[in-house]
Design an enzyme around this catalytic site. Structure first.
Site, PDB file in Angstrom:
ATOM      1  N   ARG A 148       0.801  -1.186  -0.001  1.00 38.58           N
ATOM      2  CA  ARG A 148       0.021  -0.219   0.014  1.00 38.58           C
ATOM      3  C   ARG A 148       0.719   1.304   0.032  1.00 38.58           C
ATOM      4  NH1 ARG A 148      -5.593   0.235   2.222  1.00 38.58           N
ATOM      5  NH2 ARG A 148      -6.570  -1.884   1.946  1.00 38.58           N
ATOM      6  N   TYR A 190       0.593   3.916  -2.635  1.00 38.50           N
ATOM      7  CA  TYR A 190      -0.486   4.865  -2.565  1.00 38.50           C
ATOM      8  C   TYR A 190      -0.368   5.911  -1.581  1.00 38.50           C
ATOM      9  CZ  TYR A 190      -5.546   6.364  -2.361  1.00 38.50           C
ATOM     10  OH  TYR A 190      -6.693   7.325  -2.354  1.00 38.50           O
ATOM     11  N   GLU A 209       2.222   6.575   0.349  1.00 35.76           N
ATOM     12  CA  GLU A 209       3.248   7.725   0.144  1.00 35.76           C
ATOM     13  C   GLU A 209       3.291   8.560  -0.823  1.00 35.76           C
ATOM     14  OE1 GLU A 209       5.206   8.006   2.760  1.00 35.76           O
ATOM     15  OE2 GLU A 209       5.753   6.058   3.889  1.00 35.76           O
ATOM     16  N   TYR A 225     -12.248 -10.504   3.912  1.00 37.51           N
ATOM     17  CA  TYR A 225     -10.973 -10.911   4.049  1.00 37.51           C
ATOM     18  C   TYR A 225     -10.635 -10.756   5.549  1.00 37.51           C
ATOM     19  CZ  TYR A 225     -10.611  -9.487  -0.916  1.00 37.51           C
ATOM     20  OH  TYR A 225     -10.746  -9.560  -2.141  1.00 37.51           O
ATOM     21  N   THR A 251     -12.472  -2.543  10.806  1.00 38.75           N
ATOM     22  CA  THR A 251     -13.803  -1.508  10.611  1.00 38.75           C
ATOM     23  C   THR A 251     -13.324  -0.349   9.304  1.00 38.75           C
ATOM     24  OG1 THR A 251     -12.748  -0.054  12.154  1.00 38.75           O
ATOM     25  CG2 THR A 251     -14.163  -1.783  12.892  1.00 38.75           C
ATOM     26  N   ASP A 272      -3.366  -4.257   5.669  1.00 33.12           N
ATOM     27  CA  ASP A 272      -4.981  -3.816   5.635  1.00 33.12           C
ATOM     28  C   ASP A 272      -5.107  -3.122   6.989  1.00 33.12           C
ATOM     29  OD1 ASP A 272      -7.444  -4.985   3.588  1.00 33.12           O
ATOM     30  OD2 ASP A 272      -7.938  -4.195   5.821  1.00 33.12           O
TER      31      ASP A 272
HETATM   32  P1  NAD Z   1     -11.100   6.570  -9.768  1.00 30.43           P
HETATM   33  O1  NAD Z   1     -10.259   5.590 -10.344  1.00 30.43           O
HETATM   34  O2  NAD Z   1     -12.688   6.519  -9.976  1.00 30.43           O
HETATM   35  O3  NAD Z   1     -10.873   8.234 -10.380  1.00 30.43           O
HETATM   36  C1  NAD Z   1      -9.766   8.381 -10.327  1.00 30.43           C
HETATM   37  C2  NAD Z   1      -9.256   9.083 -11.909  1.00 30.43           C
HETATM   38  O4  NAD Z   1      -7.938   9.710 -12.170  1.00 30.43           O
HETATM   39  C3  NAD Z   1      -9.794   8.225 -13.192  1.00 30.43           C
HETATM   40  O5  NAD Z   1     -10.634   8.605 -14.193  1.00 30.43           O
HETATM   41  C4  NAD Z   1      -8.411   7.942 -13.725  1.00 30.43           C
HETATM   42  O6  NAD Z   1      -8.394   7.633 -15.276  1.00 30.43           O
HETATM   43  C5  NAD Z   1      -7.741   9.354 -13.253  1.00 30.43           C
HETATM   44  N1  NAD Z   1      -6.192   9.223 -13.531  1.00 30.43           N
HETATM   45  C6  NAD Z   1      -5.320   8.697 -12.996  1.00 30.43           C
HETATM   46  N2  NAD Z   1      -4.035   8.895 -13.232  1.00 30.43           N
HETATM   47  C7  NAD Z   1      -4.176   9.784 -14.195  1.00 30.43           C
HETATM   48  C8  NAD Z   1      -3.277  10.642 -14.818  1.00 30.43           C
HETATM   49  N3  NAD Z   1      -1.885  10.365 -14.670  1.00 30.43           N
HETATM   50  N4  NAD Z   1      -3.394  11.618 -15.493  1.00 30.43           N
HETATM   51  C9  NAD Z   1      -4.917  11.774 -15.955  1.00 30.43           C
HETATM   52  N5  NAD Z   1      -5.899  11.196 -15.266  1.00 30.43           N
HETATM   53  C10 NAD Z   1      -5.451  10.319 -14.219  1.00 30.43           C
HETATM   54  O7  NAD Z   1     -11.121   6.758  -8.370  1.00 30.43           O
HETATM   55  P2  NAD Z   1     -11.937   7.704  -7.148  1.00 30.43           P
HETATM   56  O8  NAD Z   1     -12.326   6.837  -6.167  1.00 30.43           O
HETATM   57  O9  NAD Z   1     -12.690   8.709  -8.184  1.00 30.43           O
HETATM   58  O10 NAD Z   1     -10.792   8.821  -6.571  1.00 30.43           O
HETATM   59  C11 NAD Z   1     -10.631  10.057  -7.148  1.00 30.43           C
HETATM   60  C12 NAD Z   1      -9.660  10.775  -6.113  1.00 30.43           C
HETATM   61  O11 NAD Z   1      -9.966  10.598  -4.787  1.00 30.43           O
HETATM   62  C13 NAD Z   1      -8.087   9.989  -5.973  1.00 30.43           C
HETATM   63  O12 NAD Z   1      -7.078  10.785  -5.961  1.00 30.43           O
HETATM   64  C14 NAD Z   1      -8.261   9.155  -4.588  1.00 30.43           C
HETATM   65  O13 NAD Z   1      -6.968   8.825  -4.308  1.00 30.43           O
HETATM   66  C15 NAD Z   1      -9.096   9.971  -3.834  1.00 30.43           C
HETATM   67  N6  NAD Z   1      -9.654   9.404  -2.736  1.00 30.43           N
HETATM   68  C16 NAD Z   1     -10.847   8.544  -3.246  1.00 30.43           C
HETATM   69  C17 NAD Z   1     -11.410   7.893  -1.837  1.00 30.43           C
HETATM   70  C18 NAD Z   1     -12.835   7.136  -2.151  1.00 30.43           C
HETATM   71  O14 NAD Z   1     -13.030   6.352  -1.219  1.00 30.43           O
HETATM   72  N7  NAD Z   1     -13.139   6.949  -3.453  1.00 30.43           N
HETATM   73  C19 NAD Z   1     -10.913   7.830  -0.660  1.00 30.43           C
HETATM   74  C20 NAD Z   1      -9.803   8.517  -0.466  1.00 30.43           C
HETATM   75  C21 NAD Z   1      -9.353   9.204  -1.691  1.00 30.43           C
HETATM   76  N1  UDP Z   2     -12.588  -6.303   1.717  1.00 32.08           N
HETATM   77  C1  UDP Z   2     -13.174  -7.555   2.005  1.00 32.08           C
HETATM   78  N2  UDP Z   2     -13.544  -8.147   0.668  1.00 32.08           N
HETATM   79  C2  UDP Z   2     -13.687  -7.759  -0.516  1.00 32.08           C
HETATM   80  C3  UDP Z   2     -13.140  -6.436  -0.579  1.00 32.08           C
HETATM   81  C4  UDP Z   2     -12.481  -5.739   0.268  1.00 32.08           C
HETATM   82  O1  UDP Z   2     -13.298  -8.214   3.208  1.00 32.08           O
HETATM   83  O2  UDP Z   2     -13.762  -8.444  -1.452  1.00 32.08           O
HETATM   84  C5  UDP Z   2     -12.089  -5.610   2.691  1.00 32.08           C
HETATM   85  C6  UDP Z   2     -10.523  -5.001   2.859  1.00 32.08           C
HETATM   86  O3  UDP Z   2      -9.619  -6.057   3.182  1.00 32.08           O
HETATM   87  C7  UDP Z   2     -10.562  -3.854   3.654  1.00 32.08           C
HETATM   88  C8  UDP Z   2     -12.127  -3.467   3.750  1.00 32.08           C
HETATM   89  O4  UDP Z   2     -12.844  -4.350   3.108  1.00 32.08           O
HETATM   90  O5  UDP Z   2     -10.358  -4.373   5.075  1.00 32.08           O
HETATM   91  C9  UDP Z   2     -12.192  -1.934   2.932  1.00 32.08           C
HETATM   92  O6  UDP Z   2     -11.564  -2.427   1.568  1.00 32.08           O
HETATM   93  P1  UDP Z   2     -11.696  -1.722   0.387  1.00 32.08           P
HETATM   94  O7  UDP Z   2     -10.539  -1.939  -0.665  1.00 32.08           O
HETATM   95  O8  UDP Z   2     -12.880  -0.976   0.012  1.00 32.08           O
HETATM   96  O9  UDP Z   2     -10.811   0.018   0.921  1.00 32.08           O
HETATM   97  P2  UDP Z   2      -9.599   0.184   1.958  1.00 32.08           P
HETATM   98  O10 UDP Z   2     -10.318   0.963   3.197  1.00 32.08           O
HETATM   99  O11 UDP Z   2      -8.991  -0.816   2.477  1.00 32.08           O
HETATM  100  O12 UDP Z   2      -8.875   1.257   0.986  1.00 32.08           O
END
Ligand code: NAD
Ligand code: UDP
Length: 323
Positions: A145, A148, A150, A207, A213, A278
């Site tokens: 992980r 991501y 770092e 998993y 949680t 995890d």
């Molecule tokens: P996602 O994968 O659906 O969206 C990310 C988008 O970025 C994609 O459309 C991808 O094609 C684009 N992308 C990636 N690298 C690129 C590059 N080098 N140039 C141009 N486009 C690029 O993911 P998401 O869930 O929508 O996440 C969006 C952002 O929010 C991310 O930065 C992610 O780290 C952050 N984030 C999301 C969550 C969540 O729960 N969904 C939680 C924490 C942080």
């Molecule tokens: N997880 C799971 N089964 C799956 C996918 C995820 O038990 O098929 C667990 C995963 O190990 C983690 C939690 O669900 O403990 C949330 O995982 P997710 O990938 O949604 O996001 P994370 O918070 O780990 O980035």
């Protein structure tokens, strides 16, 4: 007064596309930039033809050229689900580092406000619970992980450097697990994984023993928090997430029950080994968001899950090639 122009990187992704919708609805001009590495043109197809929407297909780790004025930049480009960033480790590190540098360079050149999508993963496998913004985290830099976590920690440091040394007006958003329509059914995150398995008639995979949680936030709540954060004047990090914490096993059971109610079929639950590093617990302390932004989530997990499952069921037809 002229219309505001907002650039959204990662605009074709899950969260980015919802942001495009919100900023268009608020009367902004939106320029979405994406290279589709994990995104999907389908997420923004409805915006093509809208005179306030422009799309640039571009990898933001390369020099970014945008003509004309830009008022706000929301940097959301990055693989975000664990299986995506395990498959794309170098691209993940590059977009968090080189990409953030390029996007900050654009913000500086345009004198635009800059907001970065950081993550609860900066806290790693946390030793403090719930997580407050002043916690520095517990991250394994060389674990799977790490690519991501770092990258995002570097992105935060780079953002603060541009704020302190170049005077860019920056916002640091720490997003906790968010879900909703337009997640990819194959992105491996817990909810799409459980729903995808149930649709295919397979067992839902939990998993470990499922005692870890998470705290799940519905996408419309997150988008409201982002809107308020951008319009606030804080440069400090702000957690946005739903503090309703649940074990993954309980979460799987909730999805199982809803899928049974909505499709008539009940999926089994099977246990699989817990992936390395995890996090065992995760819950946002949202005191700062409440105080500074007057924000708290409104959508219950039950309502949010129903909306999201409806989306998956409507979009998971075999001819759409999603399964
Ligand atoms: P996602 O994968 O659906 O969206 C990310 C988008 O970025 C994609 O459309 C991808 O094609 C684009 N992308 C990636 N690298 C690129 C590059 N080098 N140039 C141009 N486009 C690029 O993911 P998401 O869930 O929508 O996440 C969006 C952002 O929010 C991310 O930065 C992610 O780290 C952050 N984030 C999301 C969550 C969540 O729960 N969904 C939680 C924490 C942080
Ligand atoms: N997880 C799971 N089964 C799956 C996918 C995820 O038990 O098929 C667990 C995963 O190990 C983690 C939690 O669900 O403990 C949330 O995982 P997710 O990938 O949604 O996001 P994370 O918070 O780990 O980035």
């Amino acid at each position: 007064m002229s219309q505001s122009v907002t650039v959204i990187t990662g605009g074709a992704g899950f969260l980015g596309s919802h942001l495009c919708d919100r900023f268009i609805a608020e009367g902004h001009k939106v320029i979405a930039i994406d290279n589709f590495i994990t995104g999907n043109p389908q997420n923004i197809a409805h915006l093509f033809g809208n005179e306030n929407f422009r799309f640039i297909k571009h990898d933001v780790t390369e020099f970014i050229y945008v003509d004309g004025k830009v008022d706000n930049i929301l940097h959301f480009a990055s693989p975000a689900s664990p299986i995506d960033y395990l498959k794309l480790p170098i691209q993940t590190l590059k977009v968090g580092s080189l990409g953030t540098h390029k996007v900050l360079g654009l913000a500086k050149a345009k004198q635009a406000k800059f907001l970065i999508a950081s993550t609860s993963e900066v806290y790693g496998d946390p030793l403090v619970h719930p997580q407050q913004e002043n916690y520095w985290g517990n991250v394994n830099p060389i674990g799977f992980r790490g690519v991501y976590d770092e990258a995002k920690r570097f992105a935060e440091a780079m953002t603060m450097a541009y704020h302190r040394y170049h005077g860019v007006d920056t916002r640091l958003l720490r997003i906790f697990n968010t879900y909703g329509p337009r997640m990819r059914l194959d992105d491996g995150r817990a909810l799409p994984s459980f729903v995808g398995s149930a649709i295919r008639g397979e067992a839902m995979t939990v998993y470990g023993d499922g005692s870890q949680t998470r705290s799940f936030c519905y996408v419309s709540d997150l988008v409201e928090g982002i809107w308020r954060l951008l319009n606030s004047n804080t440069n400090d990090p702000v957690n946005i997430g739903n503090p309703a914490e649940i074990t993954i096993l309980e979460f799987a059971k909730e999805v199982q029950a809803l899928m049974k109610e909505m499709t008539g079929k009940e999926a089994a639950i099977e246990f699989r080994p817990l992936p390395a590093d995890d996090p065992k617990v995760r819950q946002p302390d949202i005191t700062r968001a409440k105080e500074l932004l007057g924000w708290q989530p409104k959508v219950s997990r039950n309502d949010g899950l129903r909306e999201t499952i409806k989306y998956f069921l409507a979009n998971a037809l075999p001819e759409k090639n999603i399964l």
